[in-house]
Scaffold this active site. Structure first.
Site, PDB file in Angstrom:
ATOM      1  N   ALA A  65       0.751  -0.980  -0.201  1.00 43.90           N
ATOM      2  CA  ALA A  65      -0.077  -0.084   0.040  1.00 43.90           C
ATOM      3  C   ALA A  65       1.062   1.218   0.033  1.00 43.90           C
ATOM      4  O   ALA A  65       1.987   1.049   0.649  1.00 43.90           O
ATOM      5  CB  ALA A  65      -0.679   0.157   1.468  1.00 43.90           C
ATOM      6  N   GLY A 109       0.721  -4.907   1.118  1.00 40.43           N
ATOM      7  CA  GLY A 109      -0.508  -4.988   0.300  1.00 40.43           C
ATOM      8  C   GLY A 109      -0.315  -5.518  -1.135  1.00 40.43           C
ATOM      9  O   GLY A 109      -0.937  -6.212  -1.650  1.00 40.43           O
ATOM     10  N   GLU A 112      -0.529  -9.147  -0.602  1.00 39.23           N
ATOM     11  CA  GLU A 112      -1.894  -9.403  -0.227  1.00 39.23           C
ATOM     12  C   GLU A 112      -3.186  -9.283  -1.392  1.00 39.23           C
ATOM     13  O   GLU A 112      -3.935  -9.992  -1.430  1.00 39.23           O
ATOM     14  CB  GLU A 112      -2.488  -8.630   0.913  1.00 39.23           C
ATOM     15  CG  GLU A 112      -1.786  -8.772   2.363  1.00 39.23           C
ATOM     16  CD  GLU A 112      -1.890  -7.399   3.201  1.00 39.23           C
ATOM     17  OE1 GLU A 112      -1.669  -6.105   2.878  1.00 39.23           O
ATOM     18  OE2 GLU A 112      -2.348  -7.802   4.279  1.00 39.23           O
ATOM     19  N   GLU A 132       4.990  -5.061   7.187  1.00 38.53           N
ATOM     20  CA  GLU A 132       4.190  -3.917   7.771  1.00 38.53           C
ATOM     21  C   GLU A 132       4.831  -3.502   9.182  1.00 38.53           C
ATOM     22  O   GLU A 132       4.760  -2.495   9.690  1.00 38.53           O
ATOM     23  CB  GLU A 132       2.737  -4.044   7.822  1.00 38.53           C
ATOM     24  CG  GLU A 132       2.025  -4.089   6.469  1.00 38.53           C
ATOM     25  CD  GLU A 132       2.061  -5.507   5.553  1.00 38.53           C
ATOM     26  OE1 GLU A 132       2.881  -6.261   5.959  1.00 38.53           O
ATOM     27  OE2 GLU A 132       1.269  -5.522   4.546  1.00 38.53           O
TER      28      GLU A 132
END
Ligand code: CAA
Length: 258
Positions: A65, A109, A112, A132
């Site tokens: 992200a 992300g 993911e 993260e």
């Protein structure tokens, strides 16, 4: 729609989406994820599309992200803005086969997002990770749930808690990816697998995907019942008559998605 962070193409019955923020290693900004949701919605609605490939660059599928976009957000911004849920969930809801063709980094992300797809084809330079914890947050787009289902608790804990990366070979051994492919052949092989799936009966392919997804959501007896009912439903398709007749007549089937 004009996309600023994606390249969206069609190759016959296959949709191809390329994440395209090279300077940020395809960091998954809100704008990018809005566009991805939009592109997938359009491919879902397009009866001519039978499968989709999602890919990035040789260096990065996606490095996570967008950290710059999240840096100044507080709890209320994340909660009220429904961070992650609003657009990312659209990937999970996509109903046709979706292949992640991953080269380079698939981190946070990015890992993911790949795991939200139905299968991951990894180039031999792919690196998967959930770093993260180094940013003072946790995986927030399914990493703590999908990673243990894919690779088991021990490796998922190791990756999420130490932030170590997993290379393509280890990822294949652990069950995270279905194929490891030389980098230069990654896209061709992903497109070829997508073409194969798009050549089958679309309703049957969609029912198979839906049924396998159930395996991760419900107890075995419920999953088996769902599968059995879908199996029975397939007997109502002209494509079932055609598939079986073609086999017995020793000719290729001509599926009409009906
Ligand atoms: N968000 C925003 N920008 C990013 C980014 C990210 N996730 N990852 C890389 N970039 C940017 C860098 O800031 C850098 O920009 P500048 O050139 O303007 O400085 C550019 O991309 C190139 O990155 P590096 O110089 O760091 O490249 P590198 O080859 O030295 O390292 C890397 C590559 C190991 C992937 C490193 O960039 C990195 O560690 N990135 C962050 C990975 C990460 O922490 N991901 C998790 C994000 S949080 C998340 O995803 C939450 C969630 O669960 C949904």
């Amino acid at each position: 729609m004009n996309f600023t962070c994606l390249i969206v193409e069609t190759r016959d019955k296959v949709g191809l989406i390329t994440l395209n923020r090279p300077k940020q290693l395809n960091a998954l900004s809100d704008v990018l994820m809005d566009e991805l949701a939009e592109a997938l919605t359009a491919f879902d609605r397009d009866a001519g599309i039978g499968a989709v490939v999602l890919t990035g660059s040789d260096k990065a599928f996606a490095a996570g992200a967008d950290i710059a976009g999240m840096k100044d957000l507080g709890w209320m911004d994340a909660y009220q803005g429904n961070l992650i849920s609003r657009n990312w969930d659209r990937v999970r809801e996509f109903r046709k086969p979706l292949i992640a063709a991953v080269a380079g980094f698939a981190l946070g992300g990015g890992c993911e997002l790949a795991m939200m797809c139905d299968m991951i084809f990894a180039a031999d330079n792919a690196q998967f990770g959930q770093p993260e914890v180094k940013l003072g947050i946790l995986p927030g787009a399914g990493g703590t749930q999908r990673l243990p289902r894919a690779v088991g608790k021990a490796k998922a804990m190791d990756m999420c808690l130490t932030a170590r990366m997993m290379d393509a070979q280890e990822a294949e051994r652990a069950g995270l990816v279905s194929r490891v492919i030389p980098r230069e052949r990654l896209l061709d092989e992903a497109l070829s697998a997508a073409r194969t799936m798009a050549g089958f009966s679309l309703p049957v392919v969609m029912m198979i995907k839906e049924s396998i997804q159930r395996a991760f959501e419900v107890p075995l007896a419920e999953g088996l019942l769902f599968e059995r009912r879908s199996f029975h439903a397939a007997f109502g398709l002209a494509d079932k008559q055609e598939g079986m007749a073609a086999f017995l007549e020793k000719r290729p089937p001509n599926f009409r998605n009906a």
